[in-house]
Design a protein around this motif. Structure first.
Motif, PDB file in Angstrom:
ATOM      1  N   MET A  15      30.018  39.905  44.898  1.00  0.00           N
ATOM      2  CA  MET A  15      29.489  38.860  44.018  1.00  0.00           C
ATOM      3  C   MET A  15      30.656  38.113  43.387  1.00  0.00           C
ATOM      4  O   MET A  15      31.086  38.439  42.286  1.00  0.00           O
ATOM      5  N   GLY A  17      32.990  34.459  42.396  1.00  0.00           N
ATOM      6  CA  GLY A  17      32.925  33.035  42.039  1.00  0.00           C
ATOM      7  C   GLY A  17      32.357  32.754  40.652  1.00  0.00           C
ATOM      8  O   GLY A  17      32.076  31.598  40.328  1.00  0.00           O
ATOM      9  N   GLY A  19      33.881  32.944  37.737  1.00  0.00           N
ATOM     10  CA  GLY A  19      34.853  32.179  36.951  1.00  0.00           C
ATOM     11  C   GLY A  19      34.896  30.725  37.392  1.00  0.00           C
ATOM     12  O   GLY A  19      34.897  29.808  36.562  1.00  0.00           O
ATOM     13  N   ARG A  20      34.888  30.517  38.702  1.00  0.00           N
ATOM     14  CA  ARG A  20      34.932  29.140  39.218  1.00  0.00           C
ATOM     15  C   ARG A  20      33.671  28.368  38.839  1.00  0.00           C
ATOM     16  O   ARG A  20      33.726  27.199  38.485  1.00  0.00           O
ATOM     17  N   ARG A  29      35.046  31.466  31.229  1.00  0.00           N
ATOM     18  CA  ARG A  29      34.741  32.352  32.359  1.00  0.00           C
ATOM     19  C   ARG A  29      33.548  33.272  32.069  1.00  0.00           C
ATOM     20  O   ARG A  29      32.741  33.570  32.949  1.00  0.00           O
ATOM     21  N   HIS A  33      30.036  35.019  34.148  1.00  0.00           N
ATOM     22  CA  HIS A  33      29.627  36.417  34.335  1.00  0.00           C
ATOM     23  C   HIS A  33      28.203  36.620  33.818  1.00  0.00           C
ATOM     24  O   HIS A  33      27.398  37.316  34.423  1.00  0.00           O
ATOM     25  N   ALA A  59      30.427  45.217  41.667  1.00  0.00           N
ATOM     26  CA  ALA A  59      30.357  44.678  40.307  1.00  0.00           C
ATOM     27  C   ALA A  59      31.705  44.703  39.595  1.00  0.00           C
ATOM     28  O   ALA A  59      31.982  43.851  38.754  1.00  0.00           O
ATOM     29  N   ARG A  67      42.842  42.198  35.044  1.00  0.00           N
ATOM     30  CA  ARG A  67      42.441  41.002  34.286  1.00  0.00           C
ATOM     31  C   ARG A  67      42.764  41.169  32.797  1.00  0.00           C
ATOM     32  O   ARG A  67      42.978  42.284  32.329  1.00  0.00           O
TER      33      ARG A  67
HETATM   34  C1  IPE Z   1      33.366  37.896  40.332  1.00  0.00           C
HETATM   35  O1  IPE Z   1      33.700  36.638  39.843  1.00  0.00           O
HETATM   36  C2  IPE Z   1      33.087  38.872  39.233  1.00  0.00           C
HETATM   37  C3  IPE Z   1      34.044  39.987  39.145  1.00  0.00           C
HETATM   38  C4  IPE Z   1      35.057  40.153  39.923  1.00  0.00           C
HETATM   39  C5  IPE Z   1      33.820  40.968  38.102  1.00  0.00           C
HETATM   40  P1  IPE Z   1      35.199  36.266  39.458  1.00  0.00           P
HETATM   41  O2  IPE Z   1      35.420  36.565  38.021  1.00  0.00           O
HETATM   42  O3  IPE Z   1      36.161  36.902  40.384  1.00  0.00           O
HETATM   43  O4  IPE Z   1      35.167  34.694  39.679  1.00  0.00           O
HETATM   44  P2  IPE Z   1      36.309  33.797  40.350  1.00  0.00           P
HETATM   45  O5  IPE Z   1      36.632  34.388  41.672  1.00  0.00           O
HETATM   46  O6  IPE Z   1      37.470  33.836  39.412  1.00  0.00           O
HETATM   47  O7  IPE Z   1      35.683  32.450  40.442  1.00  0.00           O
END
Ligand code: IPE
Ligand code: IPE
Ligand code: MG
Length: 238
Positions: A15, A17, A19-20, A29, A33, A59, A67
Motif C-alpha cells: 500500500m 503512495g 505521502g505523494r 503526509r 496515511h 502496513a 522515517r
Molecule cells: C505507504 O505510503 C505507507 C507506508 C509505507 C507506511 P508512503 O508513506 O511510503 O508514501 P510515499 O511513497 O512517500 O508517497
C-alpha cells in the motif's frame, strides 16, 4: 464477469503512495496515511465480499523505522486506532485477523490492541486479513534459518531433512498459501523487502494510483487482469 475458479485466493498489497497523494492535494503526509486507512476499510470489505480467502497488507516495513520519529508515532497511533475501531467490522464480516513480522518490536500499546483483535477474531471462518507489521522479507528468512538451526541442534530434525516444504514451516507465513496476486500502488516497480520467499510465482500488478485513491474499481481491474493471465510455474502451456 470472472468465474470463481479464476479469482486469486490470496491477494497481497504493497500500500504505497500515501505521502505523494497528500503532497498532490497540498496536505501534510499524515493526511495521506489517514486517507489510506479508508482504502484499507474499503478494500478489505470488497475482498471479503468477493470471497477472497486471504488478504495480506504491507502496513509497516522494517525499513520504515528510518522515517522521522514524528511520522512513525503518527503511523503507530493510526494503527492502534484502526485496530480498535475495526473490531466490530471484522466481527460482522467474519474476518480472522493475523499478523506477520517482528511484532515484539512494535510499541507495547499497539501490541496489546493487536493481540486483542487477533484473539477476538481467531474463531472466525471467513477471509483471513493478515497485517505485515515491522515486517522484512530478509528477516523472515533469517528468523526461519535460526529456528531451523535450533531444531537441528536439539535433534528434532536432521540437516538432510531440510526441504523447501520444511523451510516453509519455519516462516511467519507457515500456515498460509503463497499470494496469487501482488498489487503495488504508487507506481514503484520494486518489492521493497515484502514476502521474498512467498512471491516466487506470484503474479505482479502495479498501478500508478496512490493507495488513498485505490478503490473497488481498481481492485476489480487487478483481479480482471489476473484472471486473464496464464500461470505456468516453469512448465509449458496446458
Ligand atoms: C505507504 O505510503 C505507507 C507506508 C509505507 C507506511 P508512503 O508513506 O511510503 O508514501 P510515499 O511513497 O512517500 O508517497
Ligand atoms: C513499502 O513502501 C512499505 C509499505 C508499503 C509498508 P515504502 O515506501 O517503504 O517503500 P520504498 O521505500 O519506496 O521502497
Ligand atoms: Mg512509499
Amino acid at each position: 464477469m470472472i468465474e470463481n475458479g479464476c479469482l486469486p485466493s490470496h491477494i497481497a498489497i504493497i500500500m504505497d503512495g500515501n505521502g505523494r497523494w497528500a503532497r498532490q492535494q497540498g496536505f501534510a503526509r499524515f493526511r495521506g496515511h489517514k486517507q489510506g486507512a479508508e482504502s484499507v476499510r474499503e478494500i478489505t470489505r470488497e475482498c471479503s465480499k468477493k470471497q477472497i480467502k486471504q488478504l495480506t497488507l504491507y502496513a509497516f516495513s522494517q525499513e520504515n523505522w528510518r522515517r522521522p520519529q514524528r511520522e512513525i508515532n503518527l503511523l503507530m497511533g493510526l494503527l492502534k486506532n484502526y485496530l480498535v475501531n475495526e473490531r466490530k467490522e471484522i466481527k460482522e464480516n467474519n474476518i480472522r485477523l493475523t499478523a506477520i513480522g517482528r511484532i515484539y518490536g512494535l510499541p507495547e500499546d499497539v501490541q496489546r490492541e493487536l493481540t486483542i483483535s487477533i484473539e477476538e477474531s481467531k474463531n472466525n471462518t471467513g477471509m483471513v486479513l493478515c497485517l505485515a507489521l515491522n515486517y522484512g522479507g530478509r528477516s523472515e528468512i533469517v528468523d526461519a534459518a535460526k529456528n531451523i538451526a535450533e531444531s537441528v541442534k536439539l535433534g528434532k530434525i536432521t540437516t538432510e531433512e531440510i526441504t523447501e516444504e520444511i523451510f516453509k514451516k519455519y516462516l511467519y507465513t507457515c500456515d498460509m498459501a503463497d499470494p496469487d496476486l501482488l498489487i503495488r500502488t504508487g507506481g514503484e516497480m520494486r518489492v521493497s523487502n515484502f514476502l521474498l520467499w512467498e512471491i516466487s510465482y506470484t503474479e505482479l500488478w502495479v498501478t500508478p494510483v496512490c493507495w488513498p485513491d485505490f478503490k473497488k474499481v481498481h481492485l476489480e481491474e487487478a483481479i480482471y487482469d489476473y484472471a486473464h493471465r496464464e500461470r505456468r510455474f516453469g512448465g509449458l502451456r496446458a
